[in-house]
Write an enzyme that holds these catalytic residues in place. Sequence first.
Site, PDB file in Angstrom:
ATOM      1  N   ASP A  69       0.473  -1.400   0.087  1.00  0.00           N
ATOM      2  CA  ASP A  69      -0.279   0.152  -0.238  1.00  0.00           C
ATOM      3  C   ASP A  69       0.872   1.350  -0.240  1.00  0.00           C
ATOM      4  O   ASP A  69       0.466   2.565  -0.110  1.00  0.00           O
ATOM      5  CB  ASP A  69      -0.274   0.180   1.223  1.00  0.00           C
ATOM      6  N   ARG A 136     -10.009   4.019  -0.343  1.00  0.00           N
ATOM      7  CA  ARG A 136      -8.646   4.360   0.193  1.00  0.00           C
ATOM      8  C   ARG A 136      -8.069   5.310  -1.128  1.00  0.00           C
ATOM      9  O   ARG A 136      -6.553   6.098  -0.726  1.00  0.00           O
ATOM     10  CB  ARG A 136      -8.014   3.679   0.410  1.00  0.00           C
ATOM     11  N   HIS A 163     -10.019  -2.811  -2.047  1.00  0.00           N
ATOM     12  CA  HIS A 163      -9.363  -2.739  -2.508  1.00  0.00           C
ATOM     13  C   HIS A 163     -10.005  -3.106  -3.817  1.00  0.00           C
ATOM     14  O   HIS A 163     -10.956  -4.233  -3.406  1.00  0.00           O
ATOM     15  CB  HIS A 163      -7.964  -2.639  -2.462  1.00  0.00           C
ATOM     16  N   VAL A 253      -7.514  -9.704   8.914  1.00  0.00           N
ATOM     17  CA  VAL A 253      -6.893  -7.966   9.237  1.00  0.00           C
ATOM     18  C   VAL A 253      -7.138  -7.124   7.847  1.00  0.00           C
ATOM     19  O   VAL A 253      -6.327  -6.362   7.508  1.00  0.00           O
ATOM     20  CB  VAL A 253      -6.100  -7.459   9.793  1.00  0.00           C
ATOM     21  N   CYS A 259      -0.235  -8.013  -0.957  1.00  0.00           N
ATOM     22  CA  CYS A 259      -0.198  -7.071   0.263  1.00  0.00           C
ATOM     23  C   CYS A 259       1.426  -6.822   0.563  1.00  0.00           C
ATOM     24  O   CYS A 259       1.701  -5.968   1.485  1.00  0.00           O
ATOM     25  CB  CYS A 259      -0.998  -6.186   1.534  1.00  0.00           C
TER      26      CYS A 259
HETATM   27  C1  CIR Z   1      -5.824  -2.757   5.492  1.00  0.00           C
HETATM   28  O1  CIR Z   1      -6.926  -2.285   6.436  1.00  0.00           O
HETATM   29  O2  CIR Z   1      -4.790  -1.206   5.148  1.00  0.00           O
HETATM   30  C2  CIR Z   1      -4.920  -3.061   6.485  1.00  0.00           C
HETATM   31  N1  CIR Z   1      -5.323  -3.701   6.722  1.00  0.00           N
HETATM   32  C3  CIR Z   1      -5.505  -4.498   5.464  1.00  0.00           C
HETATM   33  C4  CIR Z   1      -4.749  -3.871   3.956  1.00  0.00           C
HETATM   34  C5  CIR Z   1      -4.503  -4.575   3.024  1.00  0.00           C
HETATM   35  N2  CIR Z   1      -3.429  -4.707   1.842  1.00  0.00           N
HETATM   36  C6  CIR Z   1      -3.978  -4.596   0.385  1.00  0.00           C
HETATM   37  O3  CIR Z   1      -4.707  -5.374   0.282  1.00  0.00           O
HETATM   38  N3  CIR Z   1      -3.351  -4.068  -0.488  1.00  0.00           N
END
Ligand code: CIR
Length: 266
Positions: A69, A136, A163, A253, A259
Amino acid sequence: MEYNTAICRGIPTSLIENGLRLENNHSPIDEALMRRQHDQYTDALKKCGMKVIQLPADETLPDCVFTEDAAVVVGKKAVLTNQGHPARRAEAKEMRKALEQAGVEVFDMTEEPDSHVDGGDVLFTGSEIFIGDSKRSNKAGAEFLRKSFGIPVHQIKVDEGLHLKSNCSMLGLNKIIISNDKDGKSMARGIIAAAENSYTFVFVPDIKASNVVSFNKTVFIPAGYPKSREIIEDNIAKDIEIVELGNTELSKVDGCLTCCSVLINV
Ligand code: CIR
């Protein structure tokens, strides 16, 4: 696509209590299993010949393991993102160092307070980008990517999930793997309508199996989805190796397989 370097990060214990979660996600995390699964992920990258730049965990940044991210990389250029959730924006500091260490040119979105992108929203096909219009990532963020990389960037509506790549990812050249549910089908329609190139869609019955890490001659898929695995096998070349990786804990999560790394070819 070809890659030789991955940026990963350790998991802070604070993720267990303070990691961000979608409202419907409440399952408790098994810490030992989570750490084992993450070690298996980084080991699998190394086994495939990747250099892994491993950033240290930061207890003040519960979600920092989700490196994807914090940066978007296209060729030798990287955008350091201004993430959508304020609690995650300080992840950029370590990510900047890693990108510089990897030797890519860095474009800093964190200097534009109204532009937001999470890398999990960014599907780079090799020639253009589809970016989630999500909780986001926003239009100004999409514009920043277009300016930085000089390639077409199309916003695709994300209705329910976190996402864009919660429901899709690249499986191969011009081949998009995508969940065979309402959200996946609507994203596929959006992609077809916006695309400058044509893509093949591989629909899989399990949402979580629609997020795979495809690089060089390997594809990482989440363990435990045999029906989706069969469909994947039928849609990749015979010389591509499938590696199943457990991701039950980080998925509590909202973390998918893509990710946990930023892939680069330097
Ligand atoms: C979030 O909500 O930002 C984190 N718990 C999960 C992020 C997951 N990232 C992704 O799918 N690239």
